[in-house]
Design a protein around this motif. Sequence first.
Motif, PDB file in Angstrom:
ATOM      1  N   ASN A  99       0.821  -1.201   0.000  1.00 41.87           N
ATOM      2  CA  ASN A  99       0.000   0.000   0.000  1.00 41.87           C
ATOM      3  C   ASN A  99       0.859   1.256   0.000  1.00 41.87           C
ATOM      4  OD1 ASN A  99      -2.299  -1.495  -0.016  1.00 41.87           O
ATOM      5  ND2 ASN A  99      -2.489  -1.521   2.223  1.00 41.87           N
ATOM      6  N   LEU A 100       1.983   1.142   0.686  1.00 42.49           N
ATOM      7  CA  LEU A 100       2.901   2.281   0.736  1.00 42.49           C
ATOM      8  C   LEU A 100       3.449   2.583  -0.664  1.00 42.49           C
ATOM      9  CD1 LEU A 100       3.929   3.983   3.127  1.00 42.49           C
ATOM     10  CD2 LEU A 100       5.983   2.574   3.099  1.00 42.49           C
ATOM     11  N   MET A 101       3.731   1.521  -1.412  1.00 44.13           N
ATOM     12  CA  MET A 101       4.211   1.674  -2.787  1.00 44.13           C
ATOM     13  C   MET A 101       3.161   2.404  -3.622  1.00 44.13           C
ATOM     14  SD  MET A 101       7.214   0.281  -3.279  1.00 44.13           S
ATOM     15  CE  MET A 101       8.345  -0.840  -2.495  1.00 44.13           C
ATOM     16  N   ASP A 102       1.921   2.017  -3.404  1.00 46.36           N
ATOM     17  CA  ASP A 102       0.820   2.660  -4.097  1.00 46.36           C
ATOM     18  C   ASP A 102       0.791   4.149  -3.743  1.00 46.36           C
ATOM     19  OD1 ASP A 102      -1.183   2.151  -5.916  1.00 46.36           O
ATOM     20  OD2 ASP A 102      -2.742   2.134  -4.360  1.00 46.36           O
ATOM     21  N   PHE A 103       1.003   4.432  -2.457  1.00 44.22           N
ATOM     22  CA  PHE A 103       0.970   5.814  -1.954  1.00 44.22           C
ATOM     23  C   PHE A 103       2.058   6.662  -2.595  1.00 44.22           C
ATOM     24  CE2 PHE A 103       2.483   8.884   1.244  1.00 44.22           C
ATOM     25  CZ  PHE A 103       1.337   9.655   1.380  1.00 44.22           C
ATOM     26  N   VAL A 104       3.243   6.073  -2.779  1.00 47.97           N
ATOM     27  CA  VAL A 104       4.328   6.850  -3.381  1.00 47.97           C
ATOM     28  C   VAL A 104       4.261   6.868  -4.913  1.00 47.97           C
ATOM     29  CG1 VAL A 104       5.901   6.566  -1.434  1.00 47.97           C
ATOM     30  CG2 VAL A 104       6.013   4.947  -3.322  1.00 47.97           C
ATOM     31  N   GLY A 105       3.194   6.332  -5.456  1.00 46.96           N
ATOM     32  CA  GLY A 105       2.971   6.510  -6.887  1.00 46.96           C
ATOM     33  C   GLY A 105       3.375   5.351  -7.763  1.00 46.96           C
ATOM     34  N   ILE A 106       3.515   4.161  -7.175  1.00 41.28           N
ATOM     35  CA  ILE A 106       3.841   3.009  -8.001  1.00 41.28           C
ATOM     36  C   ILE A 106       2.582   2.164  -8.166  1.00 41.28           C
ATOM     37  CG2 ILE A 106       5.204   0.891  -8.138  1.00 41.28           C
ATOM     38  CD1 ILE A 106       7.386   2.444  -6.550  1.00 41.28           C
ATOM     39  N   ASP A 107       2.117   2.112  -9.381  1.00 39.78           N
ATOM     40  CA  ASP A 107       0.913   1.349  -9.706  1.00 39.78           C
ATOM     41  C   ASP A 107       1.104  -0.115  -9.293  1.00 39.78           C
ATOM     42  OD1 ASP A 107      -1.273   0.200 -10.790  1.00 39.78           O
ATOM     43  OD2 ASP A 107      -0.944   0.916 -12.843  1.00 39.78           O
ATOM     44  N   SER A 108       0.188  -0.606  -8.480  1.00 43.85           N
ATOM     45  CA  SER A 108       0.375  -1.968  -7.961  1.00 43.85           C
ATOM     46  C   SER A 108       0.296  -3.021  -9.067  1.00 43.85           C
ATOM     47  CB  SER A 108      -0.653  -2.268  -6.868  1.00 43.85           C
ATOM     48  OG  SER A 108      -1.938  -2.144  -7.395  1.00 43.85           O
ATOM     49  N   GLN A 109      -0.238  -2.643 -10.235  1.00 43.57           N
ATOM     50  CA  GLN A 109      -0.261  -3.588 -11.360  1.00 43.57           C
ATOM     51  C   GLN A 109       1.138  -3.837 -11.926  1.00 43.57           C
ATOM     52  OE1 GLN A 109      -3.585  -1.376 -13.309  1.00 43.57           O
ATOM     53  NE2 GLN A 109      -4.018  -3.421 -14.112  1.00 43.57           N
ATOM     54  N   ARG A 110       2.059  -2.980 -11.539  1.00 47.34           N
ATOM     55  CA  ARG A 110       3.429  -3.158 -12.026  1.00 47.34           C
ATOM     56  C   ARG A 110       4.266  -4.012 -11.069  1.00 47.34           C
ATOM     57  NH1 ARG A 110       4.518   0.183 -16.234  1.00 47.34           N
ATOM     58  NH2 ARG A 110       3.015   1.846 -16.578  1.00 47.34           N
ATOM     59  N   LEU A 111       3.662  -4.326  -9.946  1.00 45.65           N
ATOM     60  CA  LEU A 111       4.375  -5.105  -8.929  1.00 45.65           C
ATOM     61  C   LEU A 111       3.768  -6.493  -8.815  1.00 45.65           C
ATOM     62  CD1 LEU A 111       4.783  -2.662  -5.945  1.00 45.65           C
ATOM     63  CD2 LEU A 111       6.614  -3.898  -7.057  1.00 45.65           C
ATOM     64  N   HIS A 112       4.600  -7.491  -8.897  1.00 48.81           N
ATOM     65  CA  HIS A 112       4.084  -8.857  -8.815  1.00 48.81           C
ATOM     66  C   HIS A 112       4.855  -9.654  -7.790  1.00 48.81           C
ATOM     67  CE1 HIS A 112       1.454  -8.638 -12.350  1.00 48.81           C
ATOM     68  NE2 HIS A 112       2.284  -7.670 -12.678  1.00 48.81           N
ATOM     69  N   PHE A 113       4.110 -10.516  -7.109  1.00 50.86           N
ATOM     70  CA  PHE A 113       4.710 -11.362  -6.087  1.00 50.86           C
ATOM     71  C   PHE A 113       4.274 -12.797  -6.378  1.00 50.86           C
ATOM     72  CE2 PHE A 113       5.281 -13.306  -1.982  1.00 50.86           C
ATOM     73  CZ  PHE A 113       6.348 -12.610  -1.412  1.00 50.86           C
ATOM     74  N   SER A 114       5.208 -13.712  -6.323  1.00 44.65           N
ATOM     75  CA  SER A 114       4.840 -15.093  -6.642  1.00 44.65           C
ATOM     76  C   SER A 114       5.749 -16.081  -5.917  1.00 44.65           C
ATOM     77  CB  SER A 114       4.957 -15.315  -8.143  1.00 44.65           C
ATOM     78  OG  SER A 114       4.556 -16.624  -8.461  1.00 44.65           O
ATOM     79  N   TRP A 115       5.300 -17.326  -5.868  1.00 42.41           N
ATOM     80  CA  TRP A 115       6.129 -18.416  -5.369  1.00 42.41           C
ATOM     81  C   TRP A 115       6.409 -19.346  -6.550  1.00 42.41           C
ATOM     82  CZ3 TRP A 115       6.464 -16.601  -0.587  1.00 42.41           C
ATOM     83  CH2 TRP A 115       5.336 -16.157   0.096  1.00 42.41           C
ATOM     84  N   VAL A 116       7.668 -19.558  -6.824  1.00 43.44           N
ATOM     85  CA  VAL A 116       8.051 -20.518  -7.865  1.00 43.44           C
ATOM     86  C   VAL A 116       9.112 -21.432  -7.268  1.00 43.44           C
ATOM     87  CG1 VAL A 116       9.114 -20.828 -10.122  1.00 43.44           C
ATOM     88  CG2 VAL A 116       7.554 -18.915  -9.758  1.00 43.44           C
ATOM     89  N   SER A 117       8.819 -22.709  -7.218  1.00 42.91           N
ATOM     90  CA  SER A 117       9.794 -23.629  -6.619  1.00 42.91           C
ATOM     91  C   SER A 117      10.816 -24.067  -7.656  1.00 42.91           C
ATOM     92  CB  SER A 117       9.085 -24.844  -6.032  1.00 42.91           C
ATOM     93  OG  SER A 117       8.847 -25.793  -7.040  1.00 42.91           O
ATOM     94  N   ALA A 118      11.834 -24.781  -7.199  1.00 47.15           N
ATOM     95  CA  ALA A 118      12.936 -25.193  -8.074  1.00 47.15           C
ATOM     96  C   ALA A 118      12.482 -26.147  -9.167  1.00 47.15           C
ATOM     97  CB  ALA A 118      14.031 -25.847  -7.236  1.00 47.15           C
ATOM     98  N   SER A 119      11.315 -26.767  -9.000  1.00 49.20           N
ATOM     99  CA  SER A 119      10.871 -27.717 -10.021  1.00 49.20           C
ATOM    100  C   SER A 119       9.789 -27.117 -10.914  1.00 49.20           C
ATOM    101  CB  SER A 119      10.355 -28.989  -9.345  1.00 49.20           C
ATOM    102  OG  SER A 119       9.392 -28.675  -8.380  1.00 49.20           O
ATOM    103  N   GLU A 120       9.445 -25.841 -10.671  1.00 54.70           N
ATOM    104  CA  GLU A 120       8.324 -25.251 -11.411  1.00 54.70           C
ATOM    105  C   GLU A 120       8.798 -24.373 -12.573  1.00 54.70           C
ATOM    106  OE1 GLU A 120       4.812 -25.089  -8.084  1.00 54.70           O
ATOM    107  OE2 GLU A 120       6.265 -23.462  -8.074  1.00 54.70           O
ATOM    108  N   ALA A 121       9.556 -24.978 -13.476  1.00 54.44           N
ATOM    109  CA  ALA A 121      10.060 -24.224 -14.622  1.00 54.44           C
ATOM    110  C   ALA A 121       8.906 -23.680 -15.467  1.00 54.44           C
ATOM    111  CB  ALA A 121      10.958 -25.119 -15.460  1.00 54.44           C
TER     112      ALA A 121
END
Lengths: 151, 393
Positions: A99-121
């Motif tokens: 939310n803080l990123m959003d506040f400082v003007g960074i569109d949250s659509q440009r930020l992505h968070f994910s989990w990718v394991s070592a076998s999930e090529a």
Amino acid sequence: MSSHTQHEQTGGFEPKIVAFVCNWCTYAGADLAGTSRMEYKPNVRIIKLPCTGRIDPLFIIKAFEKGADGVLVSGCHPGDCHYTTGNYHARRRWIAFKNLMDFVGIDSQRLHFSWVSASEAIKWVDLVNNITDEVKKLGPFVEYKSLGDRQ
Amino acid sequence: MGMAQRKVIYTPFPQAVPNIPVIDAANCPKIQKDKCGACASVSDPRCIDFKQQDTVITEDIGAIIVATGYQLMPNERFGEYGYGKIKDVISGLQFERLASASGPTGGEIRRPSDGKTPKNVVFIQCVGSRDEKKGVSYCSKICCMYTAKHTMLYKHKVHDGQSYVFYMDIRAGGKRYEEFVRRAIEHDGAMYLRGRVSRVYERDGKVIVQGADTLSGNQVEIEADMVVLATAIVSREGADTMAQKLGIGYDKYKFYNEYHPKLKPVETVTAGIFLAGTCVGPMDIPESVSMGSAAASKVLALFSNDQMAREPITANVNRTTCNGCWDCLVACPYSAIEEDAVKNRQGIVLKMLAKVNEGVCQGCGVCVAACRSKSIDLRGYTDEQVYAALAAF
């Protein structure tokens, strides 16, 4: 900045995406994609860190300042962290700072968070392709780049 | 496997290591009702202790080899093959017991329903393997070879018997493996039918197997006396919680990840933990043996050094800016942050600062991101280095 605009006019905008990944899961997953000879969009620039817990939120802001159009943070699945709890720190930090990123003007659509394991090529390939397409639609992110240029 | 009765005190199998009897506590009358105890009276009484309980043993160890093995996918999942409903539909492991000299029939092939010698036996391969819809997408690797072996064992014990094998592909990759399968077909007369079985049902004491032979393009119906299923190998129940305890990775089938599939096949990402056998994925006996040997020699190599090599990536405290807030101490998953006293010449403690124990630090960098005064950096991944990498884009 001007080059971005030109690209947009010609429809050939290729976004720059910075991926902060952990050494043990997502980096290994991306490596597996390579050794398995899978293809994905070349727009992603990987910065390997030992753990997503190492990621200072400032890194993300700095990435945008240096011209990134999108940022991806990816690490081990919850419970699978090589360092036991590093990804939980990353997740908590993510929740607190998003939310803080959003506040400082960074569109949250440009930020992505994910989990990718070592076998999930395959997951890594899909993730990079999807984010690239999404950020491409949003167009170049120039606001923070201009801050960097001013320095 | 529910094929015969055994005593409450028994040796698991003739080749068991250690080869000593065990007591089935749930069914032992002495343990349950304090009656009997005959076994203690015929052996040296010190050998049998009915009061023995499960205990947690704590030991300091230098390395761990994970060799937790596999289990079979439940056969009941495949209703079309009739396992559990039709007595004469058995699994490959059960056939193995039937053919074994120490098995319930003393090595004679007899079908479970009426104890008669089966004259027609159908083997169905890929039960669950290479079947993304109902089973798993991978090949279980060992079934082609053991099914070929079963057809040979069967022929050697029942000379006038006929075996049929339904298969997708014969995967006999390995030294002398292809020749082995050819021998089963050409010498021991196993009838290999390329195709899938659609239905197994009972009719007049026979087990009817309906399937397709895709090479001739015909539907086939076999009146069998017994059906043997080559069921898929899956990871052991609880494999994921074990991996989380050990801090090693696993894939979506809960098989453990090697450090590197080609160059470090027995190591894991966690130092001191090694892998062997089918906990990594389906593999046959020769492969498991070589992996076990490799893991053992890796451990011996580790123990033969007087000093242990460690990664140089550790956290490092800037003592001039640290203000002793202890955010790092709370964040560190390894308790590698210690409180270090700064004393004046009189030996009076002026302040406490954070100090990294480099022998314990694993270099995850969680403390670095947690530090509010930016007084900790991680060697190899300093803020400066990350910013330099960002500037290069």
